[in-house]
Design an enzyme around this catalytic site. Structure first.
Site, mmCIF file in Angstrom:
data_model
loop_
_atom_site.group_PDB
_atom_site.id
_atom_site.type_symbol
_atom_site.label_atom_id
_atom_site.label_comp_id
_atom_site.label_asym_id
_atom_site.label_seq_id
_atom_site.Cartn_x
_atom_site.Cartn_y
_atom_site.Cartn_z
ATOM 1 N N TRP A 139 9.547 7.685 0.033
ATOM 2 C CA TRP A 139 9.641 7.498 1.832
ATOM 3 C C TRP A 139 10.402 6.292 1.910
ATOM 4 O O TRP A 139 10.983 6.363 3.104
ATOM 5 C CB TRP A 139 8.192 7.127 1.977
ATOM 6 C CG TRP A 139 7.160 8.595 1.785
ATOM 7 C CD1 TRP A 139 6.105 8.518 0.969
ATOM 8 C CD2 TRP A 139 7.409 9.878 1.993
ATOM 9 N NE1 TRP A 139 5.788 9.987 0.903
ATOM 10 C CE2 TRP A 139 6.679 10.601 1.545
ATOM 11 C CE3 TRP A 139 8.649 10.619 3.029
ATOM 12 C CZ2 TRP A 139 6.620 11.956 1.832
ATOM 13 C CZ3 TRP A 139 8.475 11.624 3.189
ATOM 14 C CH2 TRP A 139 7.455 12.669 2.519
ATOM 15 N N ASP A 169 5.593 1.563 7.367
ATOM 16 C CA ASP A 169 5.042 2.599 7.253
ATOM 17 C C ASP A 169 3.581 2.567 6.547
ATOM 18 O O ASP A 169 3.446 2.401 5.080
ATOM 19 C CB ASP A 169 6.246 3.546 6.344
ATOM 20 C CG ASP A 169 5.529 4.899 6.086
ATOM 21 O OD1 ASP A 169 4.564 5.306 6.442
ATOM 22 O OD2 ASP A 169 6.228 5.766 5.584
ATOM 23 N N LYS A 206 -2.917 12.010 6.246
ATOM 24 C CA LYS A 206 -3.289 11.148 4.931
ATOM 25 C C LYS A 206 -4.615 10.713 5.299
ATOM 26 O O LYS A 206 -5.660 11.072 4.712
ATOM 27 C CB LYS A 206 -2.446 10.108 4.706
ATOM 28 C CG LYS A 206 -1.144 10.556 4.594
ATOM 29 C CD LYS A 206 -0.647 11.592 3.348
ATOM 30 C CE LYS A 206 0.707 12.258 3.707
ATOM 31 N NZ LYS A 206 1.708 11.293 3.805
#
Ligand SMILES: *Cc1c(COP(=O)(O)O)cnc(C)c1O
Length: 359
Positions: free
Chosen positions: A101, A171, A195
């Site tokens: 990511w 993030d 999530k």
């Protein structure tokens, strides 16, 4: 009705209470005579839903009044571009490369300015969080970027970098609301909902007001933080139903005692699983102990066939989505906020049985 123990990395398990409330309210939300899915985003009802969701998130994370909370679309991946489009003003940013990511965020940022990789753990397949030396940070960077929890590899930052006046951007997609963070340490936090907050389709952005500025004219309207901030996330139709579900998750979390109480439970779940892994002669964790994630726990047996058999038998017993990410292999148990302690205990019991039966 049989519910499985769902260890999916995302979209992932939601609290049963939240799903039950959503079920009870699906035809007629609070006497409105309609579903939240059918409401105008300009209605007084939706106004109540989005305001309450924001207020509860502010309470949960203790978000100061000089930060805006935005409910956006496009997933965390759109933030990889939106952050540099809006924040890259002098033209340089520092990044810590801790996984897939981060790499995607880096490659988007490179389209808008110079990227300085302060540290990386790529040479060791991202199995640890690199030590950071503030001497290597760029004093003139527009921002400093980290991924607080690395969903695929199962590592997390246990200590935030000291970036001085350079805004820290995070993030937090896979660990927002799982442990206590001091929001004032950050300039901007973003997280896709799927999530730890709700269904895929809404992304939360928490941004300090001084970072909300006019962008270059060529930045599309919908990709400007300023537009969303000035319109309280209602410039265009927001993902209304998803915001509603996130709101229910926030209420659930508040009832449970908020983030400090949740963190205790998460630490307990992680401890149960890691203790087992550390004492097992068959299963092994894959990352540096000091950097272990509380949310995503990858592990292997060292034998691909045995891994495959474990995943298959686990699924038959109702422990689903344990297959590791395709880039890591083995197994990964994602134990987000909504995974109950009993789920982790039951998984460990099953792992013990499997180990005994496959000696
Ligand atoms: C899942 C995830 C993303 C990607 O989210 P999308 O909503 O699919 O764009 C980004 N960063 C992290 C840390 C993630 O876990």
């Amino acid at each position: 009705m049989k519910r499985v123990y769902n260890f999916s990395a995302g979209p992932s398990v939601l609290p049963v209470e939240v799903l039950e409330t959503a079920r009870d309210e699906i035809l007629n939300w609070h006497g409105s005579g309609m579903s939240v899915m059918e409401m105008s985003h300009r209605s007084k009802w939706f106004e109540e839903i989005i305001s309450k969701a924001e207020e509860d998130l502010r309470d949960l994370m203790d978000i100061p009044s000089n930060y805006k909370v935005l409910f956006l679309q496009g997933g965390a991946s759109t933030q990889f571009a939106m952050v540099p489009m809006n924040l890259m003003r002098k033209g340089k940013a520092d990044f810590v490369n801790t996984g897939a990511w981060s790499k995607k965020a880096i490659s988007e940022a490179r389209k808008y300015g110079k990227v300085n990789i302060v540290a990386s753990s790529e040479e060791a397949k991202f199995t640890y969080i690199p030590d950071l030396d503030p001497e290597t940070f760029s004093a003139d960077a527009d921002y400093f970027y980290i991924t607080t929890n690395n969903t695929i590899y199962g590592t997390r930052f246990t200590k935030l970098p000291e970036t001085g006046n350079v805004p820290l951007v995070a993030d937090m997609s896979s660990n927002i609301l799982s442990e206590v963070y001091d929001v004032t340490r950050f300039g901007l936090i973003f997280a896709g909902a799927q999530k730890n907050m709700g269904p895929a389709g809404v992304t939360v952005v928490i941004i300090r007001e001084d970072l909300i500025n006019d962008t270059h004219l060529e930045v599309p309207t919908l990709l400007q933080y300023k537009v969303h901030a000035e319109n309280r996330s209602l410039y265009n139709t927001p993902p209304c139903y998803n915001i509603y579900i996130c709101g229910l998750v926030f209420e659930w979390l508040k009832k449970l005692g908020g983030v400090p109480a949740m963190q205790k439970i998460n630490e307990e779940k992680a401890r149960i699983l890691y203790d087992f892994l550390d004492n097992s002669s068959m299963f092994k964790g894959t990352v540096a102990k000091k950097d272990r994630s509380l949310m995503n726990v990858p592990f292997v047996t060292g034998d691909k066939e045995l891994d495959a058999r474990f995943i298959k038998e686990a699924e038959e017993k109702g422990f689903v989505n344990l297959k590791g990410h395709r880039s890591v292999g083995g197994m990964r148990a994602s134990i987000y906020n909504a995974m109950p302690v009993e789920g982790v205990k039951a998984l460990v019991e099953f792992m013990k049985e499997f180990e005994l039966g496959n000696k």
